[in-house]
Design a protein around this motif. Structure first.
Motif, PDB file in Angstrom:
ATOM      1  N   ARG A  39      -6.766  -0.289   4.484  1.00 23.45           N
ATOM      2  CA  ARG A  39      -5.943  -1.484   4.716  1.00 23.45           C
ATOM      3  C   ARG A  39      -6.745  -2.545   5.484  1.00 23.45           C
ATOM      4  O   ARG A  39      -6.576  -3.750   5.266  1.00 23.45           O
ATOM      5  CB  ARG A  39      -4.695  -1.103   5.522  1.00 23.45           C
ATOM      6  CG  ARG A  39      -3.698  -2.254   5.709  1.00 23.45           C
ATOM      7  CD  ARG A  39      -2.615  -1.904   6.719  1.00 23.45           C
ATOM      8  NE  ARG A  39      -1.805  -0.773   6.344  1.00 23.45           N
ATOM      9  CZ  ARG A  39      -0.778  -0.815   5.490  1.00 23.45           C
ATOM     10  NH1 ARG A  39      -0.464  -1.957   4.906  1.00 23.45           N
ATOM     11  NH2 ARG A  39      -0.083   0.273   5.213  1.00 23.45           N
ATOM     12  N   LEU A  90      -5.764   5.727   4.512  1.00 25.33           N
ATOM     13  CA  LEU A  90      -5.038   4.554   4.022  1.00 25.33           C
ATOM     14  C   LEU A  90      -5.136   3.381   4.989  1.00 25.33           C
ATOM     15  O   LEU A  90      -5.366   2.235   4.576  1.00 25.33           O
ATOM     16  CB  LEU A  90      -3.576   4.921   3.768  1.00 25.33           C
ATOM     17  CG  LEU A  90      -2.741   3.837   3.083  1.00 25.33           C
ATOM     18  CD1 LEU A  90      -3.204   3.635   1.644  1.00 25.33           C
ATOM     19  CD2 LEU A  90      -1.260   4.207   3.088  1.00 25.33           C
ATOM     20  N   LEU A  94       0.813  -1.208   0.000  1.00 26.86           N
ATOM     21  CA  LEU A  94       0.000   0.000   0.000  1.00 26.86           C
ATOM     22  C   LEU A  94       0.852   1.267   0.000  1.00 26.86           C
ATOM     23  O   LEU A  94       0.333   2.369  -0.168  1.00 26.86           O
ATOM     24  CB  LEU A  94      -0.936   0.020   1.206  1.00 26.86           C
ATOM     25  CG  LEU A  94      -2.030  -1.041   1.232  1.00 26.86           C
ATOM     26  CD1 LEU A  94      -2.944  -0.836   2.421  1.00 26.86           C
ATOM     27  CD2 LEU A  94      -2.838  -1.031  -0.055  1.00 26.86           C
ATOM     28  N   LYS A 144      -5.479   0.854  -2.642  1.00 30.70           N
ATOM     29  CA  LYS A 144      -4.649   2.027  -2.969  1.00 30.70           C
ATOM     30  C   LYS A 144      -5.427   3.023  -3.817  1.00 30.70           C
ATOM     31  O   LYS A 144      -5.348   4.248  -3.589  1.00 30.70           O
ATOM     32  CB  LYS A 144      -3.383   1.592  -3.714  1.00 30.70           C
ATOM     33  CG  LYS A 144      -2.302   0.995  -2.846  1.00 30.70           C
ATOM     34  CD  LYS A 144      -1.115   0.548  -3.680  1.00 30.70           C
ATOM     35  CE  LYS A 144      -0.468   1.690  -4.412  1.00 30.70           C
ATOM     36  NZ  LYS A 144       0.745   1.260  -5.155  1.00 30.70           N
ATOM     37  N   GLN A 145      -6.146   2.534  -4.802  1.00 28.34           N
ATOM     38  CA  GLN A 145      -6.877   3.415  -5.703  1.00 28.34           C
ATOM     39  C   GLN A 145      -7.971   4.188  -4.974  1.00 28.34           C
ATOM     40  O   GLN A 145      -8.114   5.405  -5.142  1.00 28.34           O
ATOM     41  CB  GLN A 145      -7.485   2.604  -6.840  1.00 28.34           C
ATOM     42  CG  GLN A 145      -8.328   3.416  -7.815  1.00 28.34           C
ATOM     43  CD  GLN A 145      -7.543   4.496  -8.524  1.00 28.34           C
ATOM     44  OE1 GLN A 145      -6.371   4.293  -8.855  1.00 28.34           O
ATOM     45  NE2 GLN A 145      -8.168   5.652  -8.764  1.00 28.34           N
ATOM     46  N   ASP A 202      -4.978  -5.273  -2.708  1.00 29.40           N
ATOM     47  CA  ASP A 202      -4.323  -4.032  -2.288  1.00 29.40           C
ATOM     48  C   ASP A 202      -4.355  -2.939  -3.353  1.00 29.40           C
ATOM     49  O   ASP A 202      -4.382  -1.750  -3.027  1.00 29.40           O
ATOM     50  CB  ASP A 202      -2.880  -4.316  -1.877  1.00 29.40           C
ATOM     51  CG  ASP A 202      -2.795  -5.011  -0.525  1.00 29.40           C
ATOM     52  OD1 ASP A 202      -3.771  -4.893   0.253  1.00 29.40           O
ATOM     53  OD2 ASP A 202      -1.773  -5.659  -0.248  1.00 29.40           O
ATOM     54  N   GLN A 203      -4.336  -3.318  -4.623  1.00 31.58           N
ATOM     55  CA  GLN A 203      -4.374  -2.297  -5.661  1.00 31.58           C
ATOM     56  C   GLN A 203      -5.687  -1.521  -5.608  1.00 31.58           C
ATOM     57  O   GLN A 203      -5.700  -0.304  -5.800  1.00 31.58           O
ATOM     58  CB  GLN A 203      -4.189  -2.930  -7.041  1.00 31.58           C
ATOM     59  CG  GLN A 203      -3.955  -1.921  -8.167  1.00 31.58           C
ATOM     60  CD  GLN A 203      -2.738  -1.040  -7.919  1.00 31.58           C
ATOM     61  OE1 GLN A 203      -1.687  -1.510  -7.475  1.00 31.58           O
ATOM     62  NE2 GLN A 203      -2.871   0.246  -8.190  1.00 31.58           N
TER      63      GLN A 203
END
Length: 321
Positions: free
Chosen positions: A127, A123, A34, A153-154, A149-150
């Motif tokens: 997570r 964030l 992340l 993150k987005q 995780d992608q």
């Protein structure tokens, strides 16, 4: 080494010197999917080894003074950190000491001893959100799917961008509303303690101001911006028992995150120099209250070295930053 020779030609000693200032935020103990833009300890070590093989690394306070006097050595460079993350003290400092390199740490004092910056609230919440569909219509997130995780993150990047330029109290309130959706408690040890700041200073590192609550100064009323700038400095000086001479503008983009009013405020607060996030290097004609900085993001030593040298081609004069 060819790159070293080229760097010497682009950044000679004396009045024609160009000062490179690197920006870091975190140095992770281990890679984090992340936080892929942040170096881990192994990457940070080789980055500093490349930097010190090509450049002469100086404390920022010394470099600023010598830049004004025209006495910088060839290929002068400085290392800086913004915000005040705990891993600066636990991970980065041992590596800096191992390699014998100085650095400056710009601390947002409002997050010491258990605080959490708004972007980290977001964030760290993402997570902890389990995979599957999320429905957060009040945040503009309808029918979003977290498959890994992608995706986390987005979504986090979208939320952070939407909150970044809000007034600090509103930004924190909205970030807290997001944090309340976390299924487990958020961490309370991401930012430094006061003792860690004192430890950095005792280790020979420089401590600089970065406001109290890290507001975007251009979006902050003048009286509040002035209090943020001066208040952060006063807190650090009381903690360290010594003057704090250097400042970093939060976010740091000229005419977007701060403007000439805030340059004046920083000067009037008693700082001797300050740094922006305008890309490039600074010269003797640069405004000492708007020094350029940059972040080499390359993932291999060769490309990282090339980026350091190429950055010397972008200088910032007195009225350019």
């Amino acid at each position: 080494m060819l790159l070293r020779v080229l760097a010497s030609q682009l950044s000679p000693a004396g009045s024609r010197a160009r000062l490179s200032i690197l920006i870091y935020h975190r140095v992770l103990a281990q890679p984090d999917a992340l936080l892929s833009a942040e170096p881990d300890a192994a990457a940070f070590r080789w980055q500093l080894q490349v930097l010190s093989s090509l450049f002469t690394v100086l404390p920022l306070s010394e470099a600023v003074e010598r830049l004004a006097k025209g006495t910088l050595p060839a290929r002068a460079a400085c290392i800086t950190f913004d915000d005040g993350y705990a891993d600066n003290a636990t991970v980065a400092l041992p590596i800096l000491k191992e390699l014998g390199l100085p650095a400056t740490f710009f601390i947002a004092t409002g997050y010491l001893d258990g605080g959490l910056m708004f972007n980290d609230r977001i964030l760290e919440t993402l997570r902890r959100v389990p995979e599957g569909a999320i429905e957060w219509p009040d945040l503009g997130l309808d029918h979003r799917l977290i498959g890994g995780d992608q995706d986390r993150k987005q979504i986090a990047a979208e939320l952070i961008q939407g909150l970044k330029h809000l007034e600090p109290s509103e930004r924190q309130a909205r970030a807290q509303a997001i944090a309340e959706r976390s299924p487990t408690p958020l961490p309370k040890d991401l930012m430094m303690t006061r003792e860690q700041v004192k430890h950095l200073a005792a280790a020979g590192m420089t401590i600089g101001g970065h406001t109290h609550a890290h507001p975007i100064l251009a979006r902050t009323p003048d009286a509040q911006a002035r209090a943020e700038i001066a208040g952060g400095r006063e807190t650090l000086e009381h903690l360290l028992g010594e003057p704090v001479h250097l400042f970093a503008y939060p976010n740091g983009k000229p005419e977007q995150d701060y403007d000439h009013r805030h340059v004046t405020m920083v000067r009037e607060a008693g700082f001797a120099a300050s740094v922006s996030t305008a890309w490039g290097v600074s010269t003797s004609s640069s405004d000492p209250y708007q020094l350029a900085r940059f972040t080499p993001w390359d993932q291999t030593p060769g490309r990282f070295a090339l980026r350091l040298v190429r950055n010397l081609l972008t200088s910032r004069g007195a009225h350019e930053v």
